[in-house]
Scaffold this motif. Structure first.
Motif, PDB file in Angstrom:
ATOM      1  N   ASN A   1     -14.826  -1.976  14.418  1.00 48.76           N
ATOM      2  CA  ASN A   1     -13.580  -1.072  14.299  1.00 48.76           C
ATOM      3  C   ASN A   1     -14.118   0.465  14.123  1.00 48.76           C
ATOM      4  OD1 ASN A   1     -11.493  -2.983  14.022  1.00 48.76           O
ATOM      5  ND2 ASN A   1     -11.210  -2.788  11.723  1.00 48.76           N
TER       6      ASN A   1
ATOM      7  N   GLY B   1     -13.780   3.956  15.376  1.00 50.37           N
ATOM      8  CA  GLY B   1     -12.950   4.818  16.307  1.00 50.37           C
ATOM      9  C   GLY B   1     -11.690   4.505  16.145  1.00 50.37           C
ATOM     10  N   ILE B   2     -11.214   3.181  15.423  1.00 46.79           N
ATOM     11  CA  ILE B   2      -9.994   2.687  15.532  1.00 46.79           C
ATOM     12  C   ILE B   2      -9.441   3.017  13.978  1.00 46.79           C
ATOM     13  CG2 ILE B   2      -8.469   0.618  15.605  1.00 46.79           C
ATOM     14  CD1 ILE B   2     -10.646  -0.651  17.311  1.00 46.79           C
ATOM     15  N   PHE B   3      -8.540   3.991  13.937  1.00 45.57           N
ATOM     16  CA  PHE B   3      -8.068   4.473  12.647  1.00 45.57           C
ATOM     17  C   PHE B   3      -6.591   5.127  12.772  1.00 45.57           C
ATOM     18  CE2 PHE B   3      -9.330   8.744  12.914  1.00 45.57           C
ATOM     19  CZ  PHE B   3     -10.318   8.892  13.684  1.00 45.57           C
ATOM     20  N   GLY B   4      -6.354   5.359  13.891  1.00 45.63           N
ATOM     21  CA  GLY B   4      -4.971   5.806  14.099  1.00 45.63           C
ATOM     22  C   GLY B   4      -4.629   7.252  13.137  1.00 45.63           C
ATOM     23  N   LYS B   5      -3.773   7.436  12.515  1.00 51.81           N
ATOM     24  CA  LYS B   5      -3.481   8.358  11.602  1.00 51.81           C
ATOM     25  C   LYS B   5      -3.459   7.884  10.080  1.00 51.81           C
ATOM     26  CE  LYS B   5      -0.143  11.656  13.048  1.00 51.81           C
ATOM     27  NZ  LYS B   5       0.939  12.287  13.300  1.00 51.81           N
ATOM     28  N   SER B   6      -4.012   6.844   9.802  1.00 48.14           N
ATOM     29  CA  SER B   6      -4.046   6.412   8.610  1.00 48.14           C
ATOM     30  C   SER B   6      -4.970   7.284   7.682  1.00 48.14           C
ATOM     31  CB  SER B   6      -4.795   5.103   8.614  1.00 48.14           C
ATOM     32  OG  SER B   6      -5.954   5.033   9.163  1.00 48.14           O
TER      33      SER B   6
END
Lengths: 482, 482
Positions: free
Chosen positions: A108, A110-115
């Motif tokens: 995952n 790089g994959i975290f969006g705006k969380s």
């Protein structure tokens, strides 16, 4: 990573010293002399015996003098010794220590969006971690993670796996096989409500029993914890029952092992801890009250600590893993390393994958410099200047600082007689007269007029795994790149 | 960079279209549809004519259908067309646009210690820039800079050179030869006191005369500004006399060219501007009063603007180059992109080498995401959420946003009929079932289950020049990597 994988040495069946020869390393060695200063040892010989221990560090020795004076003194025959010469534009540097990393979240990055923390856990993290009960998937993910971090010069990692016993044991097996020094922890999370039903220990007893199973496995594959060791891993207070935390504290005392968890990462999390533990004065106090705060405790993040919490942590001798990339990425806040140091707390660096996106501790050191500058922006005058971390300080965090955090300061993090050869060879080739770079220099261009201090700064800020030419753990070559 | 250099195509003697063939690109194309959204065009054909102009963008076309339907429609013979297939795990992306970069400071990337703007200029920057009057050194530095940034997918740069006419002209020659689209500016700095005596234009007249010489040179080597164009470059208000700034404003109107400078980067600098221009209401007002604020103005940084300054900039239609890496590195502050957008100002990205250490606009986009999160940390509630920039928004900044900043929004930044083929082919290979990665994937591991959105996020956060396989400017291949 293609190059790297083809060139990986065959995996030895054990770390037995009998399979290894004595080694002589020649060239420039750079390591932290103090927190504030790097030491540059030029024209130096370092001798490493067959068990991976440094037995001599001698400035002023080239190959000839080493062969005529140094090796005879050690009783080593010239022909029996494996020689490694750093060469022009190269230097040896201690291996990096990643004091906080979730191997199970590696896919995952790089994959975290705006969380932020709590929604990030539910959206991205728990589903992935849960899926690693599939052993085939776990093998693929963990192998990729260990290979990738070795390629970045990480010789020691404090890993969080998942709640799954078999997958956690597999991670330990992979670290041992690939030769990465590692603390491997099965994640404990048994609290109803916060933990999703599909990814939770059934009870405190279940948490403790499964933890014990992984501890036993890790100790069975490496009885003297030469490469892999167990680490107790209550995920964080909101995910654990009081009974589980107390049980783990007892187990820690019984087994005398490290324990790792998270503290004070995010404001929403801190509020949640207040609600869940109304009797505790603070987040830190929750761990203290459960007996989990001691010299062998590694606390990740510690961003929003109060003065009193920091004092408690210092008094208990607990350590902090600073995760700057994660601080910024999931908008947790900017941890104040200078302030923690002022309190007398030992600090190391963590990639915190995948809250942090980068597998590299060199990158974490870079981001520690940047985050400290964001801390500085909120301060004035002398405090502002002091808050900024130097090149030397962030590289200390990634090596000797990290060694202290995981309790291995006598063994790793520098080049001293009696320490283990956990090291990386860094190469920074020159740009030629036509502005073209030689082979394999990656993203760093050295023009030739730079001081050694400036070259190290260039490596810190633009270097990557391409500059990490060879990596050794306990004397064993565990990664090389053409 | 070794691979790259061996593979560089021979430098064409001119950008004459007669040396080129029509080209057909097939595969997945990703570009900004709006500021908030990327468009994913799969199984698509893009046709580029011999002049480098996109003449067709057709989803639903593979090679066979392109050859039987598309090429005949364009009147192109199959055998005459050069075909490029993106292939599995690859996508075409618009070339990056670096709207603020000091080519002359390239050797200093990563070297800034704990300095802030004004001491950084005197300690590190002016001595290096001044030394580039040595043309041999300038050639070496500029060649390395242009090659390096091309390798990172930068197809357009707005360059600051130095005060030296010959070295500035040389930079334009190098950009043209290596095929990087560039605005090349001779730095104007004539104010006594702030500029060091060893590195200063002698007078306003000297500033203007030398600027005119470089403008004439750039126009002589590329009369239609197809690849290289001049840009007027008053360094910043503290370094320029009023007379020089007024003269440059007149020249700008006469020649109708871009002008670039710095504004409101650092608090000490802002104080200095107040002292030097007591009659002006603000830093922005200094440029406005001198006639330097218009639609063709590129302002770097703009970190500490007042509401009124932002309104003035919006009213004049001036553009802002956001340099996040530099924001953090030299502790300038955190520019507020969302707020600038809310004011209606166009924003692009700059590496600002060597205030920023990274040559990569991909890295600048990543850092823009991080800096926006540090901005968010200082805000509450909805404003906090809004301040964060998404993956899509920061990639927009590095492409279409940048195109607007340099006034080329009709020509570059996306894949549309009538636009130029300034593009890069990105490759993200898969990790195999054993956790090993294929050739050349660099630092990104794709496991295969990721959505396209997640793959692009992985590229943004862990990608580097190794993922940039091929780069084209105006249809010409200017970089490739095996």
């Amino acid at each position: 990573m293609g190059d790297m994988i083809r060139d990986l040495p065959p995996v030895a069946s054990s770390s037995s010293p009998t399979t290894r020869r004595n080694q002589l390393f020649l060239g420039t060695f750079v390591h932290s002399k103090t927190r504030e200063a790097l030491e540059y040892l030029h024209d130096t010989a370092v001798c490493v015996d067959a068990s991976g221990t440094i037995v001599a560090v001698e400035p002023g020795y080239d190959l000839r003098r080493s062969e005529t004076e140094l090796l005879p003194r050690l009783g080593w025959k010239v022909g029996d010794v494996e020689v490694h010469v750093g060469g022009e534009g190269h230097f040896f540097f201690p291996g990096f220590i990643d004091t906080h990393v979730h191997a199970s979240q590696y896919p995952n990055v790089g994959i975290f969006g705006k969380s932020t923390l709590l929604d990030w856990l539910n959206t991205y993290t728990f589903p992935l971690e849960s899926s690693l009960k599939d052993q085939k998937k776990a093998r693929r993910v963990y192998t990729a993670c260990v290979r990738r971090t070795l390629a970045h010069g990480t010789t020691t990692s404090a890993y969080y796996a998942t709640i799954d016993v078999d997958a956690t044991n597999l991670l330990a097996d992979i670290c041992l096989a690939l030769g990465q020094r590692a603390f491997v922890g099965r994640v404990c999370m048994d609290r109803e409500g916060l933990c999703p039903e599909y990814y939770r220990d059934e009870s405190p007893e279940d948490s403790l029993r499964k933890t014990r199973e992984t501890v036993d496995h890790v100790r069975s594959i490496d009885p003297r914890s030469e490469i892999v060791a167990p680490i107790l891993t209550p995920r964080f207070a909101p995910a654990c029952s009081s009974a589980a935390m107390k049980g783990l504290a007892d187990m820690q005392k019984e087994l005398d092992v490290l324990v790792q968890t998270h503290v004070s990462e995010n404001e929403g999390e801190i509020e949640l801890v207040k609600e869940l533990y109304p009797e505790s004065e603070s987040y830190t106090d929750v761990y203290d009250a459960h007996g989990l705060l001691g010299e062998k405790t590694v606390l990740a993040h510690a961003i929003h600590l109060s003065e009193k919490e920091a004092t408690t942590i210092a008094e208990r001798g607990a350590k902090i893993s600073h995760c700057p990339c994660s601080n910024s990425s999931i908008t947790s806040g900017a941890a104040q390393v200078r302030w923690l140091w002022d309190k007398g707390i030992d600090v190391g660096l963590g990639t915190d994958m995948s809250g942090g996106y980068s597998p590299s501790i060199l990158d974490a050191a870079r981001q520690a410099a940047l985050v400290s500058r964001h801390v500085a922006m909120g301060l004035r005058g002398e405090e502002r200047e002091r808050a900024k971390l130097t090149v030397e300080e962030v590289l200390y965090l990634g090596t000797k600082g990290g060694a202290k955090v995981v309790g291995l300061q006598e063994k790793i993090g520098g080049f001293e007689v009696g320490m283990q050869w956990d090291a990386q060879l860094i190469g920074l080739p020159l740009v030629d007269e036509d502005g073209e770079q030689g082979e394999g220099g990656g993203n760093v261009d050295v023009f030739g007029w730079e001081s050694w201090e400036d070259r190290v700064a260039k490596w810190l800020f633009n270097g990557d795994d391409r500059n990490t030419k060879t990596v050794w753990v306990k004397g064993r070559m565990v990664h090389s790149r053409r």
